[in-house]
Scaffold this motif. Structure first.
Motif, PDB file in Angstrom:
ATOM      1  N   SER A 149       0.745  -1.095  -0.211  1.00  0.00           N
ATOM      2  CA  SER A 149       0.313  -0.146  -0.132  1.00  0.00           C
ATOM      3  C   SER A 149       0.621   1.220  -0.035  1.00  0.00           C
ATOM      4  CB  SER A 149      -0.928   0.396   1.565  1.00  0.00           C
ATOM      5  OG  SER A 149       0.293   0.575   2.660  1.00  0.00           O
ATOM      6  N   PHE A 150      -0.061   1.997  -0.273  1.00  0.00           N
ATOM      7  CA  PHE A 150       1.141   3.993   0.033  1.00  0.00           C
ATOM      8  C   PHE A 150       1.016   3.930   1.552  1.00  0.00           C
ATOM      9  CE2 PHE A 150       1.601   7.830  -0.135  1.00  0.00           C
ATOM     10  CZ  PHE A 150       1.836   8.720  -1.015  1.00  0.00           C
ATOM     11  N   GLU A 151       0.886   3.829   2.035  1.00  0.00           N
ATOM     12  CA  GLU A 151       0.774   3.626   3.422  1.00  0.00           C
ATOM     13  C   GLU A 151       1.770   3.445   3.711  1.00  0.00           C
ATOM     14  OE1 GLU A 151      -0.123   6.649   5.344  1.00  0.00           O
ATOM     15  OE2 GLU A 151      -1.375   6.787   3.426  1.00  0.00           O
ATOM     16  N   PHE A 196      13.486  23.274   9.649  1.00  0.00           N
ATOM     17  CA  PHE A 196      13.174  21.845  10.461  1.00  0.00           C
ATOM     18  C   PHE A 196      14.523  22.153  11.734  1.00  0.00           C
ATOM     19  CE2 PHE A 196      10.493  20.869   7.234  1.00  0.00           C
ATOM     20  CZ  PHE A 196       8.575  21.380   7.440  1.00  0.00           C
ATOM     21  N   GLN A 197      14.989  23.177  11.580  1.00  0.00           N
ATOM     22  CA  GLN A 197      16.152  22.516  12.321  1.00  0.00           C
ATOM     23  C   GLN A 197      16.577  21.296  12.095  1.00  0.00           C
ATOM     24  OE1 GLN A 197      13.360  24.475  14.680  1.00  0.00           O
ATOM     25  NE2 GLN A 197      14.541  26.110  12.073  1.00  0.00           N
ATOM     26  N   ASN A 198      16.770  20.540  13.535  1.00  0.00           N
ATOM     27  CA  ASN A 198      17.784  19.063  13.558  1.00  0.00           C
ATOM     28  C   ASN A 198      16.418  17.769  13.680  1.00  0.00           C
ATOM     29  OD1 ASN A 198      16.908  19.575  15.948  1.00  0.00           O
ATOM     30  ND2 ASN A 198      18.177  18.847  17.193  1.00  0.00           N
ATOM     31  N   ARG A 199      15.062  18.286  13.218  1.00  0.00           N
ATOM     32  CA  ARG A 199      13.831  17.538  13.113  1.00  0.00           C
ATOM     33  C   ARG A 199      13.849  16.957  12.076  1.00  0.00           C
ATOM     34  NH1 ARG A 199      12.045  22.437  14.814  1.00  0.00           N
ATOM     35  NH2 ARG A 199      10.168  21.795  13.230  1.00  0.00           N
ATOM     36  N   ARG A 200      15.088  16.026  11.699  1.00  0.00           N
ATOM     37  CA  ARG A 200      14.623  15.356   9.989  1.00  0.00           C
ATOM     38  C   ARG A 200      13.691  14.677  10.028  1.00  0.00           C
ATOM     39  NH1 ARG A 200      19.066  10.392   8.162  1.00  0.00           N
ATOM     40  NH2 ARG A 200      20.272  12.470   8.619  1.00  0.00           N
ATOM     41  N   VAL A 201      12.504  14.212  11.139  1.00  0.00           N
ATOM     42  CA  VAL A 201      11.223  13.580  11.037  1.00  0.00           C
ATOM     43  C   VAL A 201      10.354  14.437  10.276  1.00  0.00           C
ATOM     44  CG1 VAL A 201      10.183  11.683  12.768  1.00  0.00           C
ATOM     45  CG2 VAL A 201      12.294  11.372  12.467  1.00  0.00           C
ATOM     46  N   ASP A 202      10.120  15.528  11.625  1.00  0.00           N
ATOM     47  CA  ASP A 202       9.205  16.115  11.315  1.00  0.00           C
ATOM     48  C   ASP A 202       9.429  16.576   9.592  1.00  0.00           C
ATOM     49  OD1 ASP A 202       8.529  15.977  13.565  1.00  0.00           O
ATOM     50  OD2 ASP A 202       9.236  18.322  14.500  1.00  0.00           O
ATOM     51  N   HIS A 203      10.849  17.129   8.298  1.00  0.00           N
ATOM     52  CA  HIS A 203      10.817  16.871   7.592  1.00  0.00           C
ATOM     53  C   HIS A 203       9.911  15.918   6.627  1.00  0.00           C
ATOM     54  CE1 HIS A 203      12.288  19.375   3.989  1.00  0.00           C
ATOM     55  NE2 HIS A 203      12.837  17.470   4.327  1.00  0.00           N
ATOM     56  N   LEU A 204      10.648  15.051   6.675  1.00  0.00           N
ATOM     57  CA  LEU A 204       9.804  13.858   6.345  1.00  0.00           C
ATOM     58  C   LEU A 204       8.567  13.868   6.368  1.00  0.00           C
ATOM     59  CD1 LEU A 204      13.233  11.451   7.554  1.00  0.00           C
ATOM     60  CD2 LEU A 204      12.556  12.768   4.791  1.00  0.00           C
ATOM     61  N   ALA A 205       7.702  14.037   7.158  1.00  0.00           N
ATOM     62  CA  ALA A 205       6.347  13.779   7.672  1.00  0.00           C
ATOM     63  C   ALA A 205       6.206  14.972   6.836  1.00  0.00           C
ATOM     64  CB  ALA A 205       5.854  13.832   8.656  1.00  0.00           C
ATOM     65  N   GLU A 206       6.496  15.828   6.522  1.00  0.00           N
ATOM     66  CA  GLU A 206       5.939  17.181   5.440  1.00  0.00           C
ATOM     67  C   GLU A 206       6.559  16.815   4.024  1.00  0.00           C
ATOM     68  OE1 GLU A 206       3.732  18.864   6.308  1.00  0.00           O
ATOM     69  OE2 GLU A 206       4.005  18.263   8.953  1.00  0.00           O
ATOM     70  N   GLN A 222       7.786   2.605   4.683  1.00  0.00           N
ATOM     71  CA  GLN A 222       8.995   2.442   4.981  1.00  0.00           C
ATOM     72  C   GLN A 222      10.573   3.117   4.661  1.00  0.00           C
ATOM     73  OE1 GLN A 222       9.643  -1.866   2.251  1.00  0.00           O
ATOM     74  NE2 GLN A 222       7.314  -2.161   3.770  1.00  0.00           N
ATOM     75  N   PHE A 223       9.874   4.067   3.795  1.00  0.00           N
ATOM     76  CA  PHE A 223      10.780   5.218   2.996  1.00  0.00           C
ATOM     77  C   PHE A 223      10.962   6.317   4.173  1.00  0.00           C
ATOM     78  CE2 PHE A 223      12.334   8.847   1.163  1.00  0.00           C
ATOM     79  CZ  PHE A 223      12.564   8.148  -0.246  1.00  0.00           C
ATOM     80  N   SER A 224       9.665   6.428   4.863  1.00  0.00           N
ATOM     81  CA  SER A 224      10.553   7.250   5.967  1.00  0.00           C
ATOM     82  C   SER A 224      11.437   6.772   6.490  1.00  0.00           C
ATOM     83  CB  SER A 224       9.359   7.546   6.642  1.00  0.00           C
ATOM     84  OG  SER A 224       8.201   8.503   6.018  1.00  0.00           O
ATOM     85  N   GLN A 225      11.060   6.122   6.933  1.00  0.00           N
ATOM     86  CA  GLN A 225      12.330   4.748   8.484  1.00  0.00           C
ATOM     87  C   GLN A 225      13.126   4.586   7.765  1.00  0.00           C
ATOM     88  OE1 GLN A 225      11.502   3.731  11.363  1.00  0.00           O
ATOM     89  NE2 GLN A 225      13.504   2.439  11.809  1.00  0.00           N
TER      90      GLN A 225
END
Length: 194
Positions: free
Chosen positions: A105-107, A169-179, A112-115
């Motif tokens: 699925s896309f989700e 996003f400063q050091n918030r890589r995960v937040d950037h990836l979510a957006e 997996q990609f974000s991880q």
């Protein structure tokens, strides 16, 4: 033939709030321009002069030519895969079918990609690529690495060097990836499929 800067298919502020005009000015206008200039200067007068950026990435030995050419190609693919933010942005057509076949699925693909992107230590890239059989795979490349070197066809790359997101996003890589998902132009990604 010189390697040239890609022309952005959108205004410098079109990706806000995911990627700000200020980040575009630095990341595209300064970082990518430096990679392009350096690649051109390094290949001048060598057997690589006149080759496409893809040919240089495939054949350059490890070192400064490969690193700069890889970053040039990576950033070209990166900047041309975006569009203005869209709510619930999702692939359609052939790319959606390939994602569903490979990941369920896309989700699940996004998870997996974000991880993969979030857990890449240091600097580098996360890629959605196509193997020789047409199957989609997620890979990670350190520094300026590109999946072409492994015989894969890169479809979509996310830059996880801090210069790609730090101003926003400063050091918030995960937040950037979510957006980042809201600005992927899936028609461009699909157009890279073979």
């Amino acid at each position: 033939m010189n390697i040239n800067m890609p022309k952005l298919p959108y205004a410098e502020n079109a990706l806000e709030p995911v990627i700000s005009r200020q980040t575009i000015n630095f990341h595209y206008g300064k970082h990518l321009q430096n990679y392009v200039n350096t690649t051109n200067s390094l290949v001048e007068g060598t057997p690589l002069e006149g080759k496409s950026i893809e040919e240089i990435v495939k054949s350059a030995p490890e070192g400064s030519v490969y690193n700069n050419a890889g970053q040039t190609l990576n950033h070209n693919l990166y900047f041309l895969q975006f569009m203005s933010p869209v709510d619930n942005n999702a692939p359609k057509g052939k790319i959606a079918e390939a994602i569903n076949a490979a990941f369920g699925s896309f989700e699940e693909f996004k998870k997996q990609f974000s991880q993969a992107a979030a857990t890449l230590f240091g600097s580098g890239w996360a890629w959605l690529s196509q193997d020789n059989d047409g199957k989609l795979v997620i890979t990670r490349e350190a520094n300026g690495g590109n999946p072409l070197r492994s015989g894969l066809n890169p479809l979509m790359g996310i830059d996880v060097w801090e210069h790609a997101y730090y101003l926003d996003f400063q050091n918030r890589r995960v937040d950037h990836l979510a957006e980042i998902w809201s600005i992927i132009n899936w028609e461009v990604v699909e157009g890279r499929m073979k």
